[in-house]
Design an enzyme around this catalytic site. Structure first.
Site, PDB file in Angstrom:
ATOM      1  N   GLU A  88      37.560 106.265  29.068  1.00 14.05           N
ATOM      2  CA  GLU A  88      38.255 105.744  27.888  1.00 14.05           C
ATOM      3  C   GLU A  88      37.793 106.480  26.622  1.00 14.05           C
ATOM      4  O   GLU A  88      37.569 105.897  25.565  1.00 14.05           O
ATOM      5  CB  GLU A  88      38.053 104.225  27.760  1.00 14.05           C
ATOM      6  CG  GLU A  88      38.469 103.422  28.977  1.00 14.05           C
ATOM      7  CD  GLU A  88      39.949 103.525  29.313  1.00 14.05           C
ATOM      8  OE1 GLU A  88      40.758 103.985  28.458  1.00 14.05           O
ATOM      9  OE2 GLU A  88      40.322 103.156  30.444  1.00 14.05           O
ATOM     10  N   CYS A 145      57.172 111.217  34.982  1.00 15.54           N
ATOM     11  CA  CYS A 145      58.146 110.310  34.378  1.00 15.54           C
ATOM     12  C   CYS A 145      59.091 109.815  35.476  1.00 15.54           C
ATOM     13  O   CYS A 145      59.137 110.374  36.572  1.00 15.54           O
ATOM     14  CB  CYS A 145      58.916 111.091  33.304  1.00 15.54           C
ATOM     15  SG  CYS A 145      60.264 110.187  32.496  1.00 15.54           S
ATOM     16  N   CYS A 147      62.041 110.388  35.722  1.00 18.69           N
ATOM     17  CA  CYS A 147      63.008 111.443  36.046  1.00 18.69           C
ATOM     18  C   CYS A 147      62.402 112.533  36.925  1.00 18.69           C
ATOM     19  O   CYS A 147      63.107 113.421  37.388  1.00 18.69           O
ATOM     20  CB  CYS A 147      63.565 112.067  34.764  1.00 18.69           C
ATOM     21  SG  CYS A 147      62.362 113.035  33.823  1.00 18.69           S
ATOM     22  N   HIS A 185      62.504 111.239  27.517  1.00 19.48           N
ATOM     23  CA  HIS A 185      62.742 109.812  27.777  1.00 19.48           C
ATOM     24  C   HIS A 185      61.939 108.920  26.827  1.00 19.48           C
ATOM     25  O   HIS A 185      62.364 107.816  26.504  1.00 19.48           O
ATOM     26  CB  HIS A 185      62.466 109.480  29.253  1.00 19.48           C
ATOM     27  CG  HIS A 185      63.573 109.963  30.133  1.00 19.48           C
ATOM     28  ND1 HIS A 185      63.389 110.939  31.071  1.00 19.48           N
ATOM     29  CD2 HIS A 185      64.892 109.623  30.181  1.00 19.48           C
ATOM     30  CE1 HIS A 185      64.545 111.184  31.682  1.00 19.48           C
ATOM     31  NE2 HIS A 185      65.467 110.397  31.155  1.00 19.48           N
TER      32      HIS A 185
END
Length: 197
Positions: A88, A145, A147, A185
């Site tokens: 993190e 993604c 897509c 997107h």
């Protein structure tokens, strides 16, 4: 020669899994890794690095304002550390990244940081910006993604799955809150581009 590494990506690319695997490799070779994670992220439990695939390990926590150079210097005085792992890393402060860089240079200990590059608004996190500037080596962990293209951005969504475009930069969450997308997107989701047919 020790180096400062930055492994970055978007959400759900397996950064914590990569960290845990690398730390395990040190253990298998009889060496001692030192694991750290952000105190504010307790999704896997306080002081724990957890992966979505179910593996995890205890870690020391860091918080804003802490001197990480001093902490590493103290830890190294009590015994050898083969490598420092920071999960993190986007939550590090700029000064803390400099402290880690000084630990690499002055204490000769490698530091491997894992974190997000950008937030849900497409802005760099301060810790990530400092790591992009100071890291000796950078590696991108990739995810896709919907897509099939490489995801480089992330949206934050509400309980109904609608994109949120304003709010605090830091909000802890997982798959219920964040979705990784390609830039195209992401732009559609935040209203910067008409939706494709």
């Amino acid at each position: 020669m020790a180096k400062l590494y930055f492994h970055y990506s978007t959400m759900n690319a397996g950064k914590s899994t990569l960290l845990l695997q690398a730390a395990h490799n040190y253990v298998e070779m009889g060496m001692t890794p030192y694991l750290m994670t952000a105190r504010l992220d307790t999704r896997a439990g306080e002081g724990r690095i957890g992966s979505r695939i179910g593996i995890g390990k205890s870690a020391e926590t860091y918080a804003p304002g802490e001197d990480l150079f001093a902490r590493l210097e103290t830890r190294l005085a009590s015994g050898p550390v083969a490598c420092v792992f920071v999960d993190e890393a986007q939550f590090l402060e700029k000064e803390q990244v400099w402290q880690l860089a000084r630990a690499v240079d002055d204490l000769d200990v490698p530091v491997m940081c894992y974190g997000l590059r950008v937030d849900f608004q497409g802005e760099l996190f301060p810790g990530s910006a400092a790591l992009l500037a100071l890291a000796d080596e950078m590696r991108e962990a990739r995810t896709i993604c919907r897509c099939g293209k490489k995801a480089t951005m992330v949206i934050r969504q509400d309980d109904e799955g609608r994109p949120i475009t304003e709010g605090a930069q830091v909000q802890i969450g997982g798959n219920e809150t964040y979705v990784s997308l390609c830039r195209r997107h992401w732009r559609e989701a935040v209203g910067d581009r008409p939706a494709c047919a």
